[in-house]
Scaffold this motif. Structure first.
Motif, PDB file in Angstrom:
ATOM      1  N   ASN A  58      -3.084   6.774  -1.031  1.00  0.00           N
ATOM      2  CA  ASN A  58      -2.494   6.291  -0.016  1.00  0.00           C
ATOM      3  C   ASN A  58      -1.153   6.972   0.168  1.00  0.00           C
ATOM      4  O   ASN A  58       0.078   7.250   0.955  1.00  0.00           O
ATOM      5  CB  ASN A  58      -1.348   4.463  -0.329  1.00  0.00           C
ATOM      6  N   LEU A  59      -1.753   8.318   0.385  1.00  0.00           N
ATOM      7  CA  LEU A  59      -1.359   9.511  -0.032  1.00  0.00           C
ATOM      8  C   LEU A  59      -1.328   9.864   1.459  1.00  0.00           C
ATOM      9  O   LEU A  59      -1.735  10.037   2.810  1.00  0.00           O
ATOM     10  CB  LEU A  59      -1.106  10.770  -0.263  1.00  0.00           C
ATOM     11  N   GLY A 111      -4.823  11.266  -5.274  1.00  0.00           N
ATOM     12  CA  GLY A 111      -3.534  10.087  -5.401  1.00  0.00           C
ATOM     13  C   GLY A 111      -4.292   9.258  -4.541  1.00  0.00           C
ATOM     14  O   GLY A 111      -5.231   8.895  -3.589  1.00  0.00           O
ATOM     15  N   ALA A 151       5.605  10.585  -2.633  1.00  0.00           N
ATOM     16  CA  ALA A 151       5.626   9.422  -3.452  1.00  0.00           C
ATOM     17  C   ALA A 151       6.125   9.104  -4.494  1.00  0.00           C
ATOM     18  O   ALA A 151       7.336   9.485  -4.308  1.00  0.00           O
ATOM     19  CB  ALA A 151       3.635   9.647  -3.418  1.00  0.00           C
ATOM     20  N   ILE A 152       5.517   7.715  -4.480  1.00  0.00           N
ATOM     21  CA  ILE A 152       6.904   6.984  -4.995  1.00  0.00           C
ATOM     22  C   ILE A 152       6.790   6.819  -6.491  1.00  0.00           C
ATOM     23  O   ILE A 152       8.001   7.140  -7.153  1.00  0.00           O
ATOM     24  CB  ILE A 152       6.162   5.304  -4.931  1.00  0.00           C
ATOM     25  N   ASN A 153       6.297   8.291  -7.037  1.00  0.00           N
ATOM     26  CA  ASN A 153       6.103   8.555  -8.573  1.00  0.00           C
ATOM     27  C   ASN A 153       6.044  10.107  -8.129  1.00  0.00           C
ATOM     28  O   ASN A 153       6.534  11.149  -7.798  1.00  0.00           O
ATOM     29  CB  ASN A 153       5.231   7.407  -8.762  1.00  0.00           C
ATOM     30  N   THR A 154       7.022  10.624  -9.763  1.00  0.00           N
ATOM     31  CA  THR A 154       6.839  12.086 -10.032  1.00  0.00           C
ATOM     32  C   THR A 154       5.739  12.515 -10.535  1.00  0.00           C
ATOM     33  O   THR A 154       4.754  11.459 -11.414  1.00  0.00           O
ATOM     34  CB  THR A 154       8.412  11.969 -11.237  1.00  0.00           C
ATOM     35  N   GLU A 210       0.782  -1.191  -0.054  1.00  0.00           N
ATOM     36  CA  GLU A 210      -0.371  -0.301  -0.298  1.00  0.00           C
ATOM     37  C   GLU A 210       1.134   1.212  -0.078  1.00  0.00           C
ATOM     38  O   GLU A 210       1.407   1.730   0.764  1.00  0.00           O
ATOM     39  CB  GLU A 210      -0.779  -0.342   0.627  1.00  0.00           C
ATOM     40  N   LEU A 211       1.508   1.707  -1.122  1.00  0.00           N
ATOM     41  CA  LEU A 211       2.774   2.705  -1.945  1.00  0.00           C
ATOM     42  C   LEU A 211       1.911   4.158  -1.781  1.00  0.00           C
ATOM     43  O   LEU A 211       0.966   4.007  -2.887  1.00  0.00           O
ATOM     44  CB  LEU A 211       3.290   2.351  -2.268  1.00  0.00           C
ATOM     45  N   PRO A 212       2.219   5.048  -1.308  1.00  0.00           N
ATOM     46  CA  PRO A 212       2.152   6.279  -2.518  1.00  0.00           C
ATOM     47  C   PRO A 212       1.986   6.424  -3.122  1.00  0.00           C
ATOM     48  O   PRO A 212       3.620   6.304  -3.372  1.00  0.00           O
ATOM     49  CB  PRO A 212       2.464   7.446  -1.109  1.00  0.00           C
ATOM     50  N   CYS A 213       0.921   6.719  -3.908  1.00  0.00           N
ATOM     51  CA  CYS A 213       1.142   7.436  -5.587  1.00  0.00           C
ATOM     52  C   CYS A 213       0.065   8.133  -5.600  1.00  0.00           C
ATOM     53  O   CYS A 213      -0.992   8.851  -5.628  1.00  0.00           O
ATOM     54  CB  CYS A 213       0.593   5.892  -6.056  1.00  0.00           C
ATOM     55  N   SER A 216      -1.929  10.838  -8.487  1.00  0.00           N
ATOM     56  CA  SER A 216      -1.395  10.997  -9.358  1.00  0.00           C
ATOM     57  C   SER A 216      -2.059  11.828 -10.372  1.00  0.00           C
ATOM     58  O   SER A 216      -2.228  12.907 -11.582  1.00  0.00           O
ATOM     59  CB  SER A 216      -3.689  10.389  -9.930  1.00  0.00           C
TER      60      SER A 216
END
Length: 442
Positions: free
Chosen positions: A31-32, A29, A55-58, A5-8, A10
């Motif tokens: 799980n922020l 997004g 988060a895990i993404n840019t 359950e990782l923060p992503c 959007s």
């Protein structure tokens, strides 16, 4: 690989900010840990950048030097249009299906204005359409989709762009909506409304290549001309050892691409075998010299039909081996090759010792020639030092076309002519020549 359950993230709103300083954005997004984030970095020039959000993404972020404004509801018709002062870049949303946002501004007769949407280029689902209306609500011009080739990973160019010369003094309206009649909190946009701001961006392909010492390699440079900019662009090469050159590196007025060549020195140190160059372009705009850095990219095909300039992180030159022979063009005799439809011209060649021995001859060919141009026979003098290749302009060659000729030399058996080559007499590649500028005359 990481799972859980990782923060992503959007999306961020606003989807852009200033070139320098801090911009507070809302995060959406899953799980922020927080719904807000502060973008705190300096951007070298206006453009789209990837930024971290915790988060895990840019996410994608548009940086601009223009004054910013936030959309203020209710602005769904001309009577309630939000008043803005140009130039401005507006951060807004198409919140629901059927939503339209209206912005009102004042202009004078002859003012040349542009309106541009950043939505799909920032990863939002918005499929924008914009309309420019006069004070009575009559449509002056409109646009749905605008292709920005510098954004190579987009398969549907759904952002909008228009420009117009205002017909009279008075008030005007800019309407923005989603042409698919969709809307949500994710349908985020940045809308620029300003007078024309001529500028350009550059892409260079391929993003990496191998070159021999003393050798020459062809490259493509693509120019995205913005807000009516048509001037010439002079290319430069830096952050390389002394002796590297760009050959014939001027993109002519009004043209969007140019083939150039990069040449390496013959005496390059063996230790300098992998290099990261920088290619720049300079142009005069409003009496100022503007310089832009060309971003490396790969011109890649999608679905056997569409080409995309896919960005790369950096350009890499690998130096390997030594060129077999370095044939050059006698630029003192021909600074630019001028051709006319139905006629021929000669490109003078200079041959180093040993490149055309007693039992070897040369054939020089055009690589990916411009429409209507062909390479004729290659002639070498009796001393094996000089020669020329004939360039033929067919009757369908279009006057006004400018650019560079890319020539490649091949070895053949002494006395063999191009037109008499047999299937078993295949030429052997020798070298690429420095780019030769040309122009097709009336």
């Amino acid at each position: 690989m990481t799972a859980g359950e990782l923060p992503c993230a959007s999306a961020v709103f606003p989807a852009g900010g200033a070139l320098t300083g801090k911009t507070r954005v809302e995060l959406t997004g899953i799980n922020l840990k927080t719904a807000e984030y502060t973008v705190s970095r300096s951007f070298p020039e206006e453009g789209i950048y990837e930024i971290p959000t915790g988060a895990i993404n840019t996410v994608l972020f548009h940086a601009s030097a223009l004054p910013a404004a936030l959309e203020k509801e209710i602005n769904n018709e001309t009577a309630s249009a939000q008043i803005v002062k140009l130039p401005v870049i507006i951060n807004g949303r198409i919140n629901t299906s059927g939503d339209f946002d209206y912005y009102k501004f004042s202009g004078k007769a002859g003012d040349k204005i542009a309106a541009e949407v950043y939505g799909r280029r920032l990863g939002t689902p918005l499929d924008s359409q914009i309309k420019l209306l006069d004070s009575r609500g009559a449509i002056l011009t409109n646009n749905d989709d605008y292709v920005d080739r510098s954004c190579g990973l987009i398969t549907h160019h759904a952002d909008s762009y228009l420009s117009c010369s205002l017909p009279a003094d008075g008030d005007y309206f800019l309407q923005i909506g989603d042409i698919q009649n969709k809307g949500s909190s994710q349908h985020i946009y940045r809308l620029r409304i300003s007078q024309l701001m001529p500028d350009f961006r550059l892409r260079v392909s391929p993003s990496s290549f191998t070159i021999a010492k003393g050798g020459t390699v062809p490259l493509y440079v693509y120019a995205r001309r913005m807000d009516g900019f048509t001037g010439k662009i002079t290319l430069g090469l830096s952050e390389l050892p002394e002796g590297f050159t760009i050959d014939s590196g001027i993109i002519p007025e009004g043209q969007d691409s140019l083939r150039i060549t990069v040449s390496a020195p013959a005496d390059l140190s063996s230790e300098e075998n992998q290099l990261i160059p920088k290619i720049t372009g300079r142009a005069r705009i409003f009496d100022k010299t503007i310089q832009r850095t060309a971003l490396p990219a790969e011109n890649m095909m999608q679905a056997f039909a569409w080409w995309h300039m896919v960005p790369a992180e950096e350009m890499i030159i690998t130096v390997q081996g030594k060129v077999r022979a370095s044939i050059s063009v006698d630029t003192e005799k021909n600074k630019i090759i001028k051709l006319s439809p139905g006629k021929t011209a000669q490109v003078p060649l200079v041959l180093p010792d040993g490149s055309a021995s007693a039992n070897i001859d040369l054939i020089v060919e055009l690589d990916d020639p411009p429409p209507g141009l062909l390479a004729g026979e290659t002639t070498i003098d009796e001393y094996r030092e000089n020669g020329y290749v004939e360039i033929i302009a067919e009757t369908n060659a279009k006057p006004g076309i400018q650019g560079n000729l890319i020539l490649k030399a091949f070895t053949v058996k002494q006395g063999v002519k191009k037109k008499s080559l047999l299937p078993n007499q295949k030429p052997v590649f020798l070298c690429t020549l420095p780019a030769v500028p040309f122009e097709i005359m009336p």
